[in-house]
Design an enzyme around this catalytic site. Structure first.
Site, PDB file in Angstrom:
ATOM      1  N   HIS A  36       0.840  -1.213  -0.010  1.00 52.76           N
ATOM      2  CA  HIS A  36      -0.064   0.104  -0.109  1.00 52.76           C
ATOM      3  C   HIS A  36       0.808   1.244   0.058  1.00 52.76           C
ATOM      4  O   HIS A  36       1.455   1.784   0.939  1.00 52.76           O
ATOM      5  CB  HIS A  36      -1.023  -0.008   1.151  1.00 52.76           C
ATOM      6  CG  HIS A  36      -2.121   1.029   1.139  1.00 52.76           C
ATOM      7  ND1 HIS A  36      -3.499   0.528   0.905  1.00 52.76           N
ATOM      8  CD2 HIS A  36      -2.035   2.366   1.271  1.00 52.76           C
ATOM      9  CE1 HIS A  36      -4.086   1.817   0.837  1.00 52.76           C
ATOM     10  NE2 HIS A  36      -3.413   2.702   1.074  1.00 52.76           N
ATOM     11  N   HIS A  38       1.424   5.259  -2.398  1.00 52.65           N
ATOM     12  CA  HIS A  38       0.693   6.185  -3.593  1.00 52.65           C
ATOM     13  C   HIS A  38       1.928   6.740  -4.377  1.00 52.65           C
ATOM     14  O   HIS A  38       3.036   7.117  -3.629  1.00 52.65           O
ATOM     15  CB  HIS A  38      -0.034   6.988  -2.906  1.00 52.65           C
ATOM     16  CG  HIS A  38      -1.034   6.761  -2.082  1.00 52.65           C
ATOM     17  ND1 HIS A  38      -2.119   5.802  -2.391  1.00 52.65           N
ATOM     18  CD2 HIS A  38      -1.266   6.852  -0.625  1.00 52.65           C
ATOM     19  CE1 HIS A  38      -2.899   5.349  -1.427  1.00 52.65           C
ATOM     20  NE2 HIS A  38      -2.312   6.032  -0.346  1.00 52.65           N
ATOM     21  N   TYR A  55      -7.559  16.847   0.481  1.00 53.47           N
ATOM     22  CA  TYR A  55      -6.297  17.112   0.790  1.00 53.47           C
ATOM     23  C   TYR A  55      -5.501  17.446  -0.291  1.00 53.47           C
ATOM     24  O   TYR A  55      -5.752  17.108  -1.639  1.00 53.47           O
ATOM     25  CB  TYR A  55      -5.574  16.495   1.612  1.00 53.47           C
ATOM     26  CG  TYR A  55      -5.192  14.867   0.924  1.00 53.47           C
ATOM     27  CD1 TYR A  55      -3.999  14.786   0.474  1.00 53.47           C
ATOM     28  CD2 TYR A  55      -6.234  13.823   1.073  1.00 53.47           C
ATOM     29  CE1 TYR A  55      -3.934  13.528  -0.303  1.00 53.47           C
ATOM     30  CE2 TYR A  55      -6.036  12.893   0.567  1.00 53.47           C
ATOM     31  CZ  TYR A  55      -4.794  12.491  -0.287  1.00 53.47           C
ATOM     32  OH  TYR A  55      -4.525  11.295  -0.751  1.00 53.47           O
ATOM     33  N   ARG A 130     -10.436   0.110  -5.899  1.00 56.10           N
ATOM     34  CA  ARG A 130     -10.616   0.915  -4.739  1.00 56.10           C
ATOM     35  C   ARG A 130     -11.599   1.527  -4.591  1.00 56.10           C
ATOM     36  O   ARG A 130     -12.012   2.377  -5.148  1.00 56.10           O
ATOM     37  CB  ARG A 130      -9.412   1.769  -4.395  1.00 56.10           C
ATOM     38  CG  ARG A 130      -9.391   2.092  -2.778  1.00 56.10           C
ATOM     39  CD  ARG A 130      -8.275   3.087  -2.494  1.00 56.10           C
ATOM     40  NE  ARG A 130      -7.903   2.926  -0.895  1.00 56.10           N
ATOM     41  CZ  ARG A 130      -7.433   4.042  -0.481  1.00 56.10           C
ATOM     42  NH1 ARG A 130      -6.941   5.221  -1.051  1.00 56.10           N
ATOM     43  NH2 ARG A 130      -6.830   3.875   0.756  1.00 56.10           N
ATOM     44  N   ARG A 136     -12.556  12.613  -0.163  1.00 60.76           N
ATOM     45  CA  ARG A 136     -13.293  13.012  -1.235  1.00 60.76           C
ATOM     46  C   ARG A 136     -12.398  12.762  -2.432  1.00 60.76           C
ATOM     47  O   ARG A 136     -11.285  13.034  -2.483  1.00 60.76           O
ATOM     48  CB  ARG A 136     -13.743  14.487  -1.281  1.00 60.76           C
ATOM     49  CG  ARG A 136     -14.844  14.899  -0.211  1.00 60.76           C
ATOM     50  CD  ARG A 136     -15.406  16.345  -0.241  1.00 60.76           C
ATOM     51  NE  ARG A 136     -14.178  17.173  -0.285  1.00 60.76           N
ATOM     52  CZ  ARG A 136     -13.629  17.687   0.840  1.00 60.76           C
ATOM     53  NH1 ARG A 136     -13.962  17.490   2.069  1.00 60.76           N
ATOM     54  NH2 ARG A 136     -12.758  18.563   0.788  1.00 60.76           N
ATOM     55  N   HIS A 185      -6.402  -0.623   6.118  1.00 62.54           N
ATOM     56  CA  HIS A 185      -5.801  -0.146   7.343  1.00 62.54           C
ATOM     57  C   HIS A 185      -6.524  -0.585   8.787  1.00 62.54           C
ATOM     58  O   HIS A 185      -7.087   0.210   9.604  1.00 62.54           O
ATOM     59  CB  HIS A 185      -6.026   1.264   7.275  1.00 62.54           C
ATOM     60  CG  HIS A 185      -5.349   2.057   6.366  1.00 62.54           C
ATOM     61  ND1 HIS A 185      -4.310   1.588   5.587  1.00 62.54           N
ATOM     62  CD2 HIS A 185      -5.483   3.675   5.598  1.00 62.54           C
ATOM     63  CE1 HIS A 185      -3.766   2.442   4.570  1.00 62.54           C
ATOM     64  NE2 HIS A 185      -4.715   3.364   4.634  1.00 62.54           N
ATOM     65  N   ASP A 252       1.579   2.835   3.492  1.00 63.31           N
ATOM     66  CA  ASP A 252       0.902   3.847   3.475  1.00 63.31           C
ATOM     67  C   ASP A 252       1.596   5.093   3.125  1.00 63.31           C
ATOM     68  O   ASP A 252       1.395   6.387   3.062  1.00 63.31           O
ATOM     69  CB  ASP A 252      -0.174   3.992   4.661  1.00 63.31           C
ATOM     70  CG  ASP A 252      -1.344   5.053   4.317  1.00 63.31           C
ATOM     71  OD1 ASP A 252      -1.668   5.071   3.288  1.00 63.31           O
ATOM     72  OD2 ASP A 252      -1.723   5.877   5.242  1.00 63.31           O
TER      73      ASP A 252
END
Length: 296
Positions: A36, A38, A55, A130, A136, A185, A252
């Site tokens: 996991h 990004h 964010y 996902r 958002r 998570h 993460d």
């Protein structure tokens, strides 16, 4: 390219990942996989962020991601499409294409995606979609059944970023899906509530009875015990006690939506507390990801 400007009209900016990463205190097995993370391109004009995001991240490009894998001793990785890109998976797919032997991906798509595009993503290494209900910009629960039926024949899974305190309202729908289910998570709820929290107990039951997978990731998002995150130990032990063959670990990275980011290496050290047995770590870091993400 310049970072999107910070102003009251913009979603809040978050901290960059740390420049140095502590090496883990134990030797990782060959083929270890971070399931996991990004990637976020520095070129915000070519890869624009969606306006409806929660964010505004700093760049976390391919080169820094690969540096993180090296620093933590990971030989494989799984990229998860961040919510800030919406359904524009281009950057993640480009990175996958350059590292097809060692990387896999989890995309964000909606009902408009064509079969040819899904097949193209599969060829590049995408193995899941996902559903995100916490930030958002992602795709929400309304599409879960339609997407599950679209991807089931490809052997993909649906990955859910959800607070398991909401699970009682959704578990019947999720349990009927025709594809594997992965929960992000630990179920993303406060660790202080413990293993008797009803949503977490329901998660354990679905792991046991319906074969759900769980990512032992994002401990720092649940914990009130920084920087060791020891209050997540009971959650990890409970999940590993139910189905160790369906637990995977994720960093993460780059730790988005925070004002201060954790050390990625220290997060990996917590795994040693959850799984002190070498054979169990082999399962979590190598064998289980190889099954879920189709590593050869």
């Amino acid at each position: 390219m310049p970072h999107p400007k910070s102003a009251t009209a913009w979603p809040p900016s978050c901290a960059a990942p740390r420049e140095t990463i502590q090496a883990p205190s134990f030797v990782l097995p060959t083929g270890a996989c971070d399931t996991h993370a990004h990637v976020i391109c520095a070129d915000f004009e070519r890869y624009p962020l969606v306006p409806e995001r929660s964010y505004t991240p700093p760049p976390a490009p391919e080169a820094l991601y690969l540096d993180m894998l090296r620093a933590t001793g990971m030989q494989r990785g799984v990229l998860v499409q961040p919510s800030v890109y919406g359904t524009d998976n281009r950057y993640m797919l480009e990175v996958l294409q350059r590292h097809h032997d060692r990387l896999r991906g989890v995309a964000v798509v909606d009902e408009r995606i064509g079969d040819d595009e899904l097949a193209h993503m599969h060829a590049l290494g995408v193995r899941g979609v996902r559903i995100n209900v916490l930030f958002r910009g992602g795709v929400n629960l309304d599409l879960m059944e339609r997407l599950a039926h679209r991807v089931a024949d490809l052997g993909w899974h649906l990955q859910f970023l959800i607070d398991v305190r909401l699970l009682s309202e959704l578990q019947a729908r999720i349990a009927r899906l025709p594809c594997p289910v992965v929960i992000d998570h630990f179920g993303h709820f406060p660790a202080r509530l413990g293993v008797k929290e009803p949503g977490f107990e329901l998660l354990l039951r679905n792991v046991a009875e319906h074969g759900w997978w769980v990512k032992l990731s994002g401990a720092y998002r649940l914990s009130e015990r920084h920087p060791d995150y020891a209050d997540t130990d009971a959650l990890a032990h409970a999940l590993l006690g139910v189905a160790p063959e369906r637990m995977v670990w994720g960093s993460d990275w780059p730790h988005v939506a925070l004002e201060s980011t954790p050390d990625t290496g220290s997060l990996l050290d917590r795994l040693y507390s959850w799984a002190p047995d070498e054979r169990q770590r082999q399962s979590i870091l190598v064998d289980n990801p190889a099954v879920l993400y189709d590593f050869k």
